[in-house]
Design an enzyme around this catalytic site. Structure first.
Site, PDB file in Angstrom:
ATOM      1  N   ARG A  28     100.875   7.686 -12.451  1.00 32.07           N
ATOM      2  CA  ARG A  28     100.655   8.064 -13.963  1.00 32.07           C
ATOM      3  C   ARG A  28      98.955   8.242 -13.468  1.00 32.07           C
ATOM      4  O   ARG A  28      98.531   8.737 -15.235  1.00 32.07           O
ATOM      5  CB  ARG A  28     100.672   6.925 -14.298  1.00 32.07           C
ATOM      6  N   ARG A  32      97.139   9.738 -20.661  1.00 32.66           N
ATOM      7  CA  ARG A  32      96.362   9.859 -21.419  1.00 32.66           C
ATOM      8  C   ARG A  32      95.324   9.626 -21.011  1.00 32.66           C
ATOM      9  O   ARG A  32      93.923   9.069 -21.593  1.00 32.66           O
ATOM     10  CB  ARG A  32      96.886   8.586 -22.397  1.00 32.66           C
ATOM     11  N   ARG A  41      97.621  18.283 -24.566  1.00 30.53           N
ATOM     12  CA  ARG A  41      99.315  17.672 -24.848  1.00 30.53           C
ATOM     13  C   ARG A  41      99.802  17.942 -26.446  1.00 30.53           C
ATOM     14  O   ARG A  41     101.044  18.130 -26.306  1.00 30.53           O
ATOM     15  CB  ARG A  41      98.936  15.537 -24.559  1.00 30.53           C
ATOM     16  N   ASP A  77     109.468  13.383 -16.436  1.00 30.36           N
ATOM     17  CA  ASP A  77     110.225  11.786 -16.602  1.00 30.36           C
ATOM     18  C   ASP A  77     111.385  11.299 -16.516  1.00 30.36           C
ATOM     19  O   ASP A  77     112.325  12.492 -15.867  1.00 30.36           O
ATOM     20  CB  ASP A  77     109.784  11.259 -18.332  1.00 30.36           C
ATOM     21  N   TYR A 152     117.622   1.594 -18.702  1.00 27.84           N
ATOM     22  CA  TYR A 152     116.789   2.815 -20.019  1.00 27.84           C
ATOM     23  C   TYR A 152     118.721   2.899 -21.066  1.00 27.84           C
ATOM     24  O   TYR A 152     118.392   3.286 -22.400  1.00 27.84           O
ATOM     25  CB  TYR A 152     116.211   3.350 -19.671  1.00 27.84           C
TER      26      TYR A 152
HETATM   27  O1  CP3 Z   1     101.349  11.446 -13.347  1.00 27.71           O
HETATM   28  C1  CP3 Z   1     102.462  11.261 -13.257  1.00 27.71           C
HETATM   29  O2  CP3 Z   1     102.344   9.469 -12.526  1.00 27.71           O
HETATM   30  C2  CP3 Z   1     103.485  11.902 -13.928  1.00 27.71           C
HETATM   31  C3  CP3 Z   1     103.906  11.721 -14.505  1.00 27.71           C
HETATM   32  C4  CP3 Z   1     105.057  10.672 -15.032  1.00 27.71           C
HETATM   33  C5  CP3 Z   1     105.156   9.894 -16.348  1.00 27.71           C
HETATM   34  N1  CP3 Z   1     106.488   9.749 -16.280  1.00 27.71           N
HETATM   35  C6  CP3 Z   1     104.611  11.502 -17.499  1.00 27.71           C
HETATM   36  C7  CP3 Z   1     105.235   9.803 -18.613  1.00 27.71           C
HETATM   37  C8  CP3 Z   1     105.984   9.960 -14.114  1.00 27.71           C
HETATM   38  C9  CP3 Z   1     105.960  10.302 -12.247  1.00 27.71           C
HETATM   39  C10 CP3 Z   1     106.694   9.278 -14.598  1.00 27.71           C
HETATM   40  C11 CP3 Z   1     107.946   8.036 -14.597  1.00 27.71           C
HETATM   41  C12 CP3 Z   1     108.500   6.706 -15.291  1.00 27.71           C
HETATM   42  N2  CP3 Z   1     109.017   7.056 -16.879  1.00 27.71           N
HETATM   43  C13 CP3 Z   1     108.691   6.285 -14.727  1.00 27.71           C
HETATM   44  C14 CP3 Z   1     108.656   5.529 -13.290  1.00 27.71           C
HETATM   45  C15 CP3 Z   1     106.750   5.392 -12.812  1.00 27.71           C
HETATM   46  C16 CP3 Z   1     106.552   3.378 -13.830  1.00 27.71           C
HETATM   47  O3  CP3 Z   1     105.645   3.430 -14.025  1.00 27.71           O
HETATM   48  O4  CP3 Z   1     106.800   2.879 -13.233  1.00 27.71           O
HETATM   49  C17 CP3 Z   1     109.125   5.505 -16.319  1.00 27.71           C
HETATM   50  C18 CP3 Z   1     109.898   3.817 -15.820  1.00 27.71           C
HETATM   51  C19 CP3 Z   1     109.192   6.414 -17.125  1.00 27.71           C
HETATM   52  C20 CP3 Z   1     109.848   6.093 -18.465  1.00 27.71           C
HETATM   53  C21 CP3 Z   1     108.511   5.784 -19.309  1.00 27.71           C
HETATM   54  N3  CP3 Z   1     108.444   7.589 -19.652  1.00 27.71           N
HETATM   55  C22 CP3 Z   1     107.478   5.212 -20.292  1.00 27.71           C
HETATM   56  C23 CP3 Z   1     108.045   4.205 -20.088  1.00 27.71           C
HETATM   57  C24 CP3 Z   1     106.922   6.170 -20.502  1.00 27.71           C
HETATM   58  C25 CP3 Z   1     104.920   4.901 -21.069  1.00 27.71           C
HETATM   59  C26 CP3 Z   1     105.250   4.829 -22.591  1.00 27.71           C
HETATM   60  C27 CP3 Z   1     104.506   5.043 -22.801  1.00 27.71           C
HETATM   61  O5  CP3 Z   1     103.579   5.684 -23.872  1.00 27.71           O
HETATM   62  O6  CP3 Z   1     103.183   4.073 -22.578  1.00 27.71           O
HETATM   63  C28 CP3 Z   1     107.386   6.954 -20.882  1.00 27.71           C
HETATM   64  C29 CP3 Z   1     106.289   7.948 -21.742  1.00 27.71           C
HETATM   65  C30 CP3 Z   1     105.316   8.421 -20.485  1.00 27.71           C
HETATM   66  N4  CP3 Z   1     105.605   9.534 -19.036  1.00 27.71           N
HETATM   67  C31 CP3 Z   1     104.121   9.097 -20.476  1.00 27.71           C
HETATM   68  C32 CP3 Z   1     103.375  10.068 -19.372  1.00 27.71           C
HETATM   69  C33 CP3 Z   1     102.022  10.798 -18.946  1.00 27.71           C
HETATM   70  C34 CP3 Z   1     103.072   8.613 -21.503  1.00 27.71           C
HETATM   71  C35 CP3 Z   1     103.120   8.923 -23.045  1.00 27.71           C
HETATM   72  C36 CP3 Z   1     103.185  10.896 -23.179  1.00 27.71           C
HETATM   73  O7  CP3 Z   1     101.550  11.102 -22.826  1.00 27.71           O
HETATM   74  O8  CP3 Z   1     103.818  10.760 -24.376  1.00 27.71           O
END
Ligand code: CP3
Length: 346
Positions: A28, A32, A41, A77, A152
């Site tokens: 990540r 943010r 974004r 994602d 999910y």
């Molecule tokens: O920087 C990185 O790691 C690359 C981008 C990335 C994202 N998601 C972008 C993202 C990666 C590798 C993921 C994988 C992902 N997505 C996982 C596996 C990694 C982990 O954290 O264990 C999982 C479980 C998801 C599902 C998911 N997507 C979650 C739980 C969330 C968080 C919700 C939140 O807003 O906190 C997301 C949304 C998400 N994916 C964001 C980002 C940057 C944040 C929301 C946004 O910017 O709109």
């Protein structure tokens, strides 16, 4: 001509080859916690941002420029493939993936047709090509592991207990098998397409596998994740396998066949090598919450991670899970400097 990134400390560490510096990237890292991320974004769904290759490539590269990390991770994602085949999944800010009609029965299998990356996710492959063309560091492609993606699709939203997922797995093993078969294929074709377009390594995120007992993991999850690593074996790129809270299942996860095992912060690296064997190649594992503390504490904890690695050349420094949104980027900049000052393999 030497291959791209021939002198990459990240790729060297994945192969347990010594290098003058320890590589580091952060799960990540694109997100943010970066003001430049928030600036570009916009307010729409993250799935729209991912579908814009210009924007997604820029976001992928932001942390490389800011932190000087040794690898980029694709801004995408784990639910992108399921979304792309029309399963009906959205990602809500602050919540995560949300599904309108959760997966329940055999008829729902029809909603998971095979992924054709060139047709269904051309923007993802375009992002890969753009980041690779930038050429500054190796790009890590990724996919969600079958269990974590299934959780999910079945729960419909993030869950604490994975009750519905476990009920389906244990109550209807045939349907579970059919569902995971589809998710194996989806992850596999997605990962192969990312590598075909230039990704230098891949990571399989089984983020929530730590919710399972070893015997359940071994029976209902491991065979499927193993098929993904076997299906990538011909590609000659390092394969990383990561989950959270996986201390008790680390040896089973390692037996799925990845080259590098991601370890969360609960298991110190020396203890992880006691569980996995002295030659294990590890990624991790600073507690992301430590980065919210004072700089001296962060420095001491980083030093402790490096010390517990014990000079092993097979170490990719990372957090034990993703960067917390409230993290001050200046702290991560210092972490990178400190890790880089440390040779890998001495
Ligand atoms: O920087 C990185 O790691 C690359 C981008 C990335 C994202 N998601 C972008 C993202 C990666 C590798 C993921 C994988 C992902 N997505 C996982 C596996 C990694 C982990 O954290 O264990 C999982 C479980 C998801 C599902 C998911 N997507 C979650 C739980 C969330 C968080 C919700 C939140 O807003 O906190 C997301 C949304 C998400 N994916 C964001 C980002 C940057 C944040 C929301 C946004 O910017 O709109």
């Amino acid at each position: 001509m030497s291959p791209p990134h021939a002198d990459s400390p990240f790729l060297a560490a994945c192969r347990a080859e010594p290098h003058h510096r320890t590589p580091v990237w952060f799960m990540r890292q694109a997100g943010r916690s970066l003001p430049e991320y928030r600036a570009v974004r916009g307010t729409g769904s993250i799935l729209d941002a991912i579908a814009d290759a210009d924007l997604a490539a820029e976001i992928t590269l932001q942390p490389v420029r800011r932190y000087g990390v040794d690898a980029a991770i694709l801004y995408s994602d784990i639910v992108v493939p399921a979304h792309a085949v029309g399963f009906g999944v959205e990602v809500h800010p602050g919540i995560g993936p949300v599904v309108d009609r959760p997966f329940e029965n055999t008829a729902d299998l029809q909603r998971l047709r095979p992924l054709e990356p060139e047709e269904d996710t051309p923007h993802v492959l375009e992002t890969v090509r753009r980041v690779v063309a930038d050429g500054s560091v190796p790009l890590i492609g990724f996919a969600g592991a079958p269990f974590t993606v299934a959780s999910y699709l079945i729960e419909g939203k993030p869950s604490r207990t994975y009750g519905r997922t476990k009920a389906l797995m244990l109550g209807d093993p045939e349907l579970w098998h059919a569902l995971l078969d589809r998710l194996v294929d989806m992850a596999l074709v997605s990962l192969r397409s990312q590598v075909a377009n230039g990704a230098s390594a891949i990571q399989l995120f089984d983020s929530w596998a730590g919710a399972l007992s070893p015997q359940i993991y071994e029976r209902y999850v491991l065979p499927f994740s193993r098929r993904i690593f076997e299906g990538l074996a011909d590609l000659d790129v390092p394969r990383i396998h990561f989950g959270v809270g996986t201390g008790e299942i680390l040896p089973l996860m390692a037996s799925a066949g990845a080259d590098v095992i991601g370890v969360d912060w609960r298991v110190p690296l020396d203890e992880a090598r006691r569980r996995l064997g002295p030659n294990a190649v590890l990624q991790g594992n600073l507690d992301p919450a430590v980065c919210l503390g004072p700089a001296e504490v962060v420095q001491a904890e980083v030093a402790d991670v490096l010390r517990r690695n014990g000079g092993h050349p097979g170490h990719v420094f990372n957090l034990g899970h993703g960067v917390l949104p409230e993290t001050d980027p200046a702290i991560l900049e210092r972490v990178v400097e400190q890790v880089h000052a440390h040779p890998n393999g001495s």
